[in-house]
Write a protein that holds these residues in place. Structure first.
Motif, PDB file in Angstrom:
ATOM      1  N   THR A   1       1.013  -1.258  -0.472  1.00 13.01           N
ATOM      2  CA  THR A   1      -0.060  -0.259   0.144  1.00 13.01           C
ATOM      3  C   THR A   1       0.728   1.394  -0.393  1.00 13.01           C
ATOM      4  O   THR A   1       1.987   1.346   0.826  1.00 13.01           O
ATOM      5  N   ALA A   2       0.265   2.319  -0.983  1.00 10.91           N
ATOM      6  CA  ALA A   2       0.584   3.491  -0.598  1.00 10.91           C
ATOM      7  C   ALA A   2       0.075   4.810  -0.710  1.00 10.91           C
ATOM      8  O   ALA A   2      -0.962   4.507  -1.149  1.00 10.91           O
ATOM      9  N   ASP A   3       1.083   5.885  -0.404  1.00  9.57           N
ATOM     10  CA  ASP A   3      -0.499   6.841  -0.406  1.00  9.57           C
ATOM     11  C   ASP A   3      -0.142   7.849  -1.453  1.00  9.57           C
ATOM     12  O   ASP A   3       0.489   7.852  -2.601  1.00  9.57           O
ATOM     13  N   MET A   4      -1.922   8.007  -1.954  1.00  7.24           N
ATOM     14  CA  MET A   4      -2.205   8.465  -2.722  1.00  7.24           C
ATOM     15  C   MET A   4      -1.790   9.685  -3.269  1.00  7.24           C
ATOM     16  O   MET A   4      -1.498  10.744  -2.599  1.00  7.24           O
ATOM     17  N   PRO A   5      -1.215   9.848  -4.881  1.00  9.69           N
ATOM     18  CA  PRO A   5      -0.308  11.335  -4.675  1.00  9.69           C
ATOM     19  C   PRO A   5      -1.274  12.782  -4.289  1.00  9.69           C
ATOM     20  O   PRO A   5      -2.632  12.496  -5.041  1.00  9.69           O
ATOM     21  N   LEU A   6      -0.669  13.674  -4.299  1.00 15.41           N
ATOM     22  CA  LEU A   6      -2.086  14.761  -3.866  1.00 15.41           C
ATOM     23  C   LEU A   6      -2.203  15.302  -5.531  1.00 15.41           C
ATOM     24  O   LEU A   6      -2.837  16.295  -5.503  1.00 15.41           O
ATOM     25  N   SER A   7      -1.230  15.050  -7.013  1.00 15.52           N
ATOM     26  CA  SER A   7      -1.500  15.503  -8.136  1.00 15.52           C
ATOM     27  C   SER A   7      -2.276  14.528  -8.466  1.00 15.52           C
ATOM     28  O   SER A   7      -2.920  15.108  -9.503  1.00 15.52           O
ATOM     29  N   TYR A   8      -3.561  13.371  -8.609  1.00 15.72           N
ATOM     30  CA  TYR A   8      -3.586  12.791  -9.215  1.00 15.72           C
ATOM     31  C   TYR A   8      -5.449  12.726  -8.303  1.00 15.72           C
ATOM     32  O   TYR A   8      -6.027  13.399  -7.493  1.00 15.72           O
TER      33      TYR A   8
ATOM     34  N   PRO B   1      -8.857  12.632  -9.505  1.00 17.47           N
ATOM     35  CA  PRO B   1      -9.890  11.663 -10.022  1.00 17.47           C
ATOM     36  C   PRO B   1     -11.260  11.856 -10.794  1.00 17.47           C
ATOM     37  O   PRO B   1     -10.966  12.999 -11.679  1.00 17.47           O
TER      38      PRO B   1
ATOM     39  N   THR C   1     -17.977   4.695 -12.734  1.00 18.90           N
ATOM     40  CA  THR C   1     -16.928   3.936 -11.614  1.00 18.90           C
ATOM     41  C   THR C   1     -17.676   3.570  -9.758  1.00 18.90           C
ATOM     42  O   THR C   1     -18.690   4.026  -9.573  1.00 18.90           O
TER      43      THR C   1
END
Length: 657
Positions: A190-197, A199, A249
């Motif tokens: 698991t990893a943190d979602m990038p702030l630039s992403y 949805p 989605t």
């Protein structure tokens, strides 16, 4: 001897009926019946020959009637097996006439393996792997056989020890049932979602604006008054908003939601005979089948030797049908032994369906017996029950557990979990069931019990495994309560035999109608008596009528009393603190008593209550902080129980000591 003496002697002989006659002679007239003192060899030889001829004729008739057999089962109970040919269910006693229909119970025994993906944290990493579980769904055994003859006697103290909390294992501490099947082992990172992403948009601006406008219109008053009563929101809901989206989605799905069915509350004779009908489901040794159906090792050897020329070396093929008759060996027996076993070919096989029958003889041997009267085999395994054969709940759980290879420790824990809620000395009812879920035995770990449900007389009781943060594992019902009770209802070794209940009765000594203020549990003199719960002794001496008596005060207004003790335990007295299960005295017959027994009373806030039926508080209730986690664990177990399983064969009927 002179003449006078001879005359006197002759007179005495004549007075006694003696008279002089001719000697025996063989000169009888030919062809006529011998008369008087005559003898005839012709008549004597004719009489002897007539007797010999009769013996030979009767022997020949018996030999023909037995179809040439020279070995038979001679025991009375084994010979009296054939019942009249009936088109309906057999009567409750095979050898006695009766208008009562014999109860028939369908015996269910499903042992299945369930595969599920389990998510575990190993050295800080999430791993997904397949975990096999074993699910058992079976009817409780309605026949007590030698399989459970050596089960330990019912003992409340042993039950207390068997229900102590467990220590958590890896499956309790860091495991979770995963919703998707995986092959092998899968590591999850698991990893943190990038702030630039950003949805993808699923709801357009126009749809969002319409939703806000509709909500505002429904909230504030307008010129048109809204309806006085409304059962649903007037404005749009979030669900409506989600349904208006493009659907590309996935929307939120409620998880860990389970519906717990409401508990349904259901509204002594000597041993007789019972008959079991079963079908072999897969190829296996004859010894395994016999052992699981109550044959001892010695009996299995005798049956195998008798049937050595009839049964294939590989064992019983699938589809073979068995019909086993059980009965008591002696009048005071507490176990039933197999009287007779008949083996039949699979259904639809051409030829005579009967293969062989073995029956127990009067010298304890299993020998070839006569074929019993034919009855149609049912599609499912059933057992024709004699109500006098039904075992106690305690004995039935032992019989069922050993039949399905549960360890003795597991059986004892199951009994302990329900012993506070269920009278283990009560007979079961036909159709009572048990369901168990446990992990599969592996070289690295022994099976761990996850779930047990017991259905008795229509009342279903469920217990789920759950581990708290401190690593303590216990079993809780759907309300978060353990099966352990605050007080023991039958506080003496073995539980005693109920002789008199709570309520009004005719006093056995005074012969007047009086209130019986407790229950009488009969047992041998000297049987240990335990404290029903933790408390302080308030009375510890003789009392008129009760004899030697003990009173213990517990918390929350509960008190218990114990009467007719033969003696007290040294070192205890008024003010002594006692714990649940501690020995406080011994059964006797002091005071106004007709025999050795324990008179047990229970008081709540000074009021007498029935110790066997009063609702008692649970000893342990799950803390509120764990309720959500427990519901999630319960939902996962329910999901496992609902899955399709693969049938599993019971490998052996051996049990651990």
């Amino acid at each position: 001897m002179n003449a006078a003496q001879r005359n006197r002697h002759a007179s005495l002989l004549r007075a006694s009926g003696f008279e002089e006659g001719p000697a025996l002679t063989m000169q009888s007239t030919d062809g006529e019946i011998p008369q008087g003192r005559e003898l005839s060899f012709a008549w004597l030889s004719g009489t002897v020959m007539t007797g010999l001829t009769s013996v030979l004729l009767m022997g020949a008739a018996l030999y023909v009637s037995f179809q040439g057999q020279d070995t038979f089962s001679t025991a009375y109970k084994a010979l009296q097996l054939a019942a009249p040919r009936l088109s309906q269910t057999l009567s409750s006693d095979i050898t006695a006439k009766s208008s009562r229909v014999r109860p028939v119970a369908e015996t269910r025994s499903d042992l299945e393996t369930i595969e599920a993906s389990v998510r575990q944290v190993v050295d800080g990493r999430e791993m997904l792997r397949n975990q096999p579980f074993i699910r058992l769904r079976a009817t409780l055994a309605t026949t007590a056989t030698n399989l459970s003859a050596d089960a330990p006697s019912y003992d409340p103290v042993a039950i207390l020890n068997a229900t102590q909390p467990l220590q958590a294992v890896a499956l309790d501490l860091n495991a979770d049932v995963y919703g998707t099947d995986v092959d092998g082992e899968v590591a999850v990172k698991t990893a943190d979602m990038p702030l630039s992403y950003v949805p993808k948009t699923d709801i357009s601006d126009q749809v969002a604006a319409d939703f806000v406008r509709g909500s505002a219109d429904a909230t504030f008053y307008t010129e048109d008054a809204p309806p006085t009563l409304a059962y649903a929101a007037l404005g749009p809901s979030l669900e409506d908003l989600a349904n208006q989206g493009a659907g590309t989605t996935p929307n939120g799905v409620a998880e860990n939601v389970t519906v717990v069915p409401k508990t349904t509350v259901a509204a002594a004779n000597g041993l007789g005979r019972t008959e079991r009908f079963m079908t072999v489901r897969e190829l296996g040794p004859l010894a395994d089948t016999l052992t699981r159906n109550g044959f001892t090792a010695a009996q299995v050897s005798m049956v195998e030797a008798t049937l050595s020329n009839l049964i294939p070396a590989g064992g019983l093929p699938a589809g073979i049908r068995l019909r086993i008759l059980y009965g008591p060996l002696t009048s005071d027996a507490n176990s039933l032994v197999p009287y007779r076993m008949s083996i039949y070919r699979p259904e639809g096989t051409p030829g005579d369906p009967h293969i062989a029958t073995v029956a127990l003889s009067d010298n304890g041997q299993y020998v070839v017996g006569l074929q019993p009267d034919w009855v149609d085999f049912p599609q499912e395994d059933i057992e024709q029950i004699n109500v006098g054969n039904l075992p106690t709940v305690y004995r039935s759980i032992w019989e069922t557990g050993r039949k399905h290879d549960l360890s003795d420790d597991t059986i004892e824990r199951i009994i302990g979990m329900f012993a506070y809620d269920v009278d283990m000395n009560k007979r079961i009812a036909a159709g009572d069931t048990i369901e168990i879920l446990e992990t599969q035995d592996t070289p690295d770990a022994k099976p761990e019990l996850l779930y047990v449900s017991l259905t008795l007389s229509g009342t279903k009781r469920q217990l789920y495994r759950f581990a708290t943060a401190d690593g303590t594992v216990d079993f809780y019902d759907p309300d978060g309560e353990t099966g352990k009770r605050f007080l023991n209802r039958r506080p003496l070794e073995g539980g005693g035999t109920l002789r008199s209940r709570f309520g009004y009765r005719i006093h056995p000594i005074f012969h007047t109608r009086k209130l019986h203020t407790g229950v009488d549990l009969a047992a041998r003199t000297g049987t240990p008596i335990y404290a029903a719960g933790d408390g302080t002794i308030e009375y510890y001496r003789w009392q008129s009528g009760y004899g030697n008596k003990i009173e213990i005060k517990h918390v929350n207004g509960y008190e218990t009393a114990y009467g007719h003790l033969s003696r007290f335990v040294d070192g205890l007295g008024v003010g002594s603190k006692v714990r649940q299960g501690q020995v406080i005295g011994y059964v006797g017959s002091t005071g106004q008593s007709t025999g050795p027994h324990l008179h047990f009373e229970m008081h709540i806030n000074g009021n007498l209550v029935d110790p066997l039926s009063v609702k008692l508080p649970k000893d342990n209730v799950l803390a509120a902080q764990y309720r959500d986690s427990f519901k999630q664990a319960m939902a996962q177990i329910d999901d496992l129980l609902a899955r399709e399983g693969t049938p599993t064969k019971v490998a052996s009927a051996a049990h651990s000591d």
